[in-house]
Design a protein around this motif. Structure first.
Motif, short mmCIF file in Angstrom:
data_model
loop_
_atom_site.label_atom_id
_atom_site.label_comp_id
_atom_site.label_asym_id
_atom_site.label_seq_id
_atom_site.Cartn_x
_atom_site.Cartn_y
_atom_site.Cartn_z
N LEU A 93 0.82 -1.22 0.00
CA LEU A 93 0.00 0.00 0.00
C LEU A 93 0.85 1.27 0.00
O LEU A 93 0.37 2.34 -0.36
N ALA A 94 2.12 1.13 0.39
CA ALA A 94 2.97 2.31 0.56
C ALA A 94 3.16 3.11 -0.72
O ALA A 94 3.43 4.31 -0.68
N GLY A 95 3.02 2.47 -1.87
CA GLY A 95 3.24 3.17 -3.12
C GLY A 95 2.01 3.85 -3.69
O GLY A 95 2.10 4.51 -4.73
N SER A 96 0.87 3.70 -3.03
CA SER A 96 -0.35 4.29 -3.58
C SER A 96 -0.19 5.78 -3.79
O SER A 96 0.20 6.50 -2.87
N PRO A 97 -0.48 6.27 -4.99
CA PRO A 97 -0.31 7.70 -5.25
C PRO A 97 -1.34 8.57 -4.52
O PRO A 97 -1.18 9.78 -4.41
N ARG A 98 -2.40 7.92 -4.05
CA ARG A 98 -3.40 8.61 -3.24
C ARG A 98 -3.50 7.86 -1.92
O ARG A 98 -3.73 6.65 -1.90
N PRO A 99 -3.30 8.54 -0.79
CA PRO A 99 -3.38 7.85 0.50
C PRO A 99 -4.69 7.09 0.63
O PRO A 99 -5.75 7.59 0.25
N VAL A 100 -4.62 5.88 1.16
CA VAL A 100 -5.80 5.03 1.21
C VAL A 100 -6.10 4.65 2.66
O VAL A 100 -5.22 4.20 3.40
N THR A 101 -7.34 4.87 3.06
CA THR A 101 -7.79 4.55 4.41
C THR A 101 -8.67 3.31 4.37
O THR A 101 -9.03 2.81 3.29
N GLU A 102 -9.02 2.82 5.54
CA GLU A 102 -9.91 1.66 5.61
C GLU A 102 -11.25 1.98 4.95
O GLU A 102 -11.82 1.15 4.23
N GLU A 103 -11.75 3.17 5.18
CA GLU A 103 -13.02 3.59 4.56
C GLU A 103 -12.89 3.63 3.04
O GLU A 103 -13.80 3.21 2.31
N ASP A 104 -11.75 4.12 2.55
CA ASP A 104 -11.52 4.13 1.10
C ASP A 104 -11.54 2.71 0.54
O ASP A 104 -12.13 2.46 -0.52
N LEU A 105 -10.88 1.78 1.24
CA LEU A 105 -10.81 0.41 0.76
C LEU A 105 -12.20 -0.22 0.69
O LEU A 105 -12.51 -0.96 -0.25
N VAL A 106 -13.04 0.08 1.67
CA VAL A 106 -14.42 -0.43 1.64
C VAL A 106 -15.12 0.07 0.37
O VAL A 106 -15.79 -0.70 -0.33
N LYS A 107 -14.96 1.35 0.07
CA LYS A 107 -15.60 1.92 -1.12
C LYS A 107 -15.06 1.29 -2.41
O LYS A 107 -15.82 1.02 -3.35
N ILE A 108 -13.76 1.07 -2.47
CA ILE A 108 -13.16 0.47 -3.67
C ILE A 108 -13.66 -0.96 -3.85
O ILE A 108 -14.01 -1.38 -4.96
N PHE A 109 -13.67 -1.72 -2.76
CA PHE A 109 -14.17 -3.10 -2.84
C PHE A 109 -15.61 -3.12 -3.35
O PHE A 109 -15.98 -3.94 -4.21
N LYS A 110 -16.43 -2.22 -2.84
CA LYS A 110 -17.83 -2.17 -3.28
C LYS A 110 -17.93 -1.79 -4.75
O LYS A 110 -18.73 -2.37 -5.50
N ALA A 111 -17.11 -0.85 -5.17
CA ALA A 111 -17.12 -0.43 -6.58
C ALA A 111 -16.67 -1.55 -7.51
O ALA A 111 -17.08 -1.62 -8.68
N ALA A 112 -15.83 -2.44 -6.99
CA ALA A 112 -15.29 -3.54 -7.81
C ALA A 112 -16.19 -4.76 -7.85
O ALA A 112 -15.85 -5.74 -8.52
N MET A 113 -17.32 -4.72 -7.16
CA MET A 113 -18.20 -5.89 -7.18
C MET A 113 -18.72 -6.18 -8.58
O MET A 113 -18.91 -7.32 -8.97
N LYS A 114 -18.93 -5.11 -9.37
CA LYS A 114 -19.29 -5.27 -10.78
C LYS A 114 -18.55 -4.20 -11.58
O LYS A 114 -18.54 -3.04 -11.19
N ASN A 115 -17.97 -4.59 -12.72
CA ASN A 115 -17.17 -3.65 -13.50
C ASN A 115 -17.88 -3.14 -14.75
O ASN A 115 -17.58 -2.06 -15.24
N TYR A 116 -18.78 -3.93 -15.31
CA TYR A 116 -19.45 -3.49 -16.54
C TYR A 116 -20.81 -4.15 -16.66
O TYR A 116 -21.13 -5.08 -15.92
#
Length: 417
Positions: free
Chosen positions: A394-417
């Motif tokens: 995670l250290a290289g992420s160009p945007r700092p990522v929090t636990e709340e951010d990760l929850v949002k990303i996981f939810k967004a990735a449930m369906k891609n198209y």
């Protein structure tokens, strides 16, 4: 002001495995092994690859040079600690002076960890990164290791890392140190033509995620200066040199991955993807990656999903999260993937990079998001918590990522198209 007065790093380091590329490169392994001083070799592969017959040319080359060869063909996909321990026990009986691995990332990682323990002793978990392991560093170089990839994606042939599954804890962990880099990577496109379409697709997306991650990670001079040079992390951040490898890898994947998936004996496409994988690995093993790789560890640990496939379904959502860190760089990625961005604003062009990745994934049959891999939405909070433990990635992420951010990303990735 001296460089030592700066709070950020001002030095970058670059490491790469020596590589041999071309049709017929695998036929020269015997000469290479002999030149490295090998007299007794442990060849690590898996039972499926053994049945294809592609290992035979490697065995012939070694035997022609009068090198004693012992074969361990029980490497597991997404190798567990237990499977690696079996290989280590076999190696202790053989007492090889060198290793040859023929396979995908799982095979090469098994060889790396076995080489580490055979050379320096100790327990595997002592070398695993904290908090799961002891974080011990190898005290010196390992025995020579020739890595011959049969897939195009993991980049393990030039990586200083090895991934280990801990099924009882439902997680994956890593051992990472420059001494784990193979001594020689042998890239022979013929060794990849038996790779099935689904594996070709997921491995190719793994390579693309490495390249996109490398191109957009934090720059080396955006990271804190280490107290001493040895404390500079292996994933040191983006540099002008890694940009060259990453950008070329993205272009090659965009040009050749569809062809390699649907026309497996297309040797030009196979060669293009093998170079793409190697270039991407050269880049990311010096820079680091986006959060998709850290997020893939707990998903793979709980749901037993292949790493490349997991990263593939996470990549679009992770890219979208990271876009604001550098719209310019993501706009260039859209161009590298063949998107027409003429007349678009830089922000619009950046979003085209995400759409290009989604279209590529749909074209090659990548499942539609985490949901298609069986991930349950109620598990997302725990997956996010487990991801936060993998700070090395995670250290290289160009945007700092929090636990709340990760929850949002996981939810967004449930369906891609």
């Amino acid at each position: 002001m001296s460089s030592m007065d700066l709070p950020n790093d001002s030095v970058w380091d670059f490491g790469v495995t020596r590589a041999k590329f071309g049709i017929g490169a695998a036929d020269e392994v015997g000469y290479d092994a002999k030149a490295l001083g090998m007299k007794k070799v442990l060849l690590v592969t898996d039972s499926i690859i053994m049945k294809t017959g592609i290992v035979d040319r490697v065995l012939r080359s070694l035997e022609e040079q009068k090198i004693e060869v012992h074969v361990w063909d029980q490497a597991e996909p997404e190798p567990s600690l237990g499977s690696m321990l079996k290989c280590i026990e076999y190696a202790k009986k053989v007492e090889p002076d060198g290793f040859v691995s023929v396979g995908g990332g799982s095979v090469m990682d098994t060889a790396k960890v076995t080489d580490l323990i055979i050379t320096h002793g100790g327990e595997v978990l002592e070398y695993v990164a904290p908090p799961t392991g002891g974080g011990k560093h190898p005290p010196g170089p390992l025995k020579p290791h020739i890595a011959i990839p049969t897939t195009s994606g993991t980049g393990s042939e030039t990586s200083p890392a090895a991934v280990i599954s801990l099924p009882e804890k439902k997680i994956k962990v890593g051992v990472s140190h420059i001494f784990l880099r193979p001594t020689l990577a042998v890239l022979d496109p013929r060794m990849t033509v038996t790779c099935p379409p689904r594996v070709t697709a997921s491995a190719g997306m793994d390579a693309l995620s490495h390249a996109i991650g490398s191109y957009t990670t934090r720059r080396f001079n955006q990271k804190p200066r280490p107290r001493t040079p040895p404390e500079r992390p292996a994933y040191g951040g983006g540099t002008p040199l890694t940009d060259l490898f990453a950008s070329e890898a993205i272009k090659l994947v965009g040009k050749y991955l569809r062809r390699a998936v649907y026309h497996g004996i297309d040797i030009e496409a196979r060669a293009g993807m093998q170079l793409a994988s190697f270039y991407a690995a050269v880049a990311f093993t010096n820079t680091g990656v986006l959060p998709d790789h850290a997020m893939a560890y707990p998903v793979g640990g709980q749901y037993h999903t292949p790493h490349g496939l997991t990263v593939a379904v996470l990549l679009p959502a992770v890219m979208e999260f990271c876009l604001p860190s550098s719209y310019e760089r993501f706009a260039k990625i859209a161009e590298f993937l063949g998107e027409d961005v003429q007349g678009l604003s830089v922000v619009e062009a950046a979003y085209r990079s995400v759409e290009a990745v989604k279209r590529l994934e749909k074209d090659i049959g990548i499942p539609n998001g985490l949901e298609a891999l069986g991930v349950k939405e109620e598990d997302i909070p725990r997956l996010a918590k487990d991801t936060l433990k993998i700070q090395r990635l995670l250290a290289g992420s160009p945007r700092p990522v929090t636990e709340e951010d990760l929850v949002k990303i996981f939810k967004a990735a449930m369906k891609n198209y």
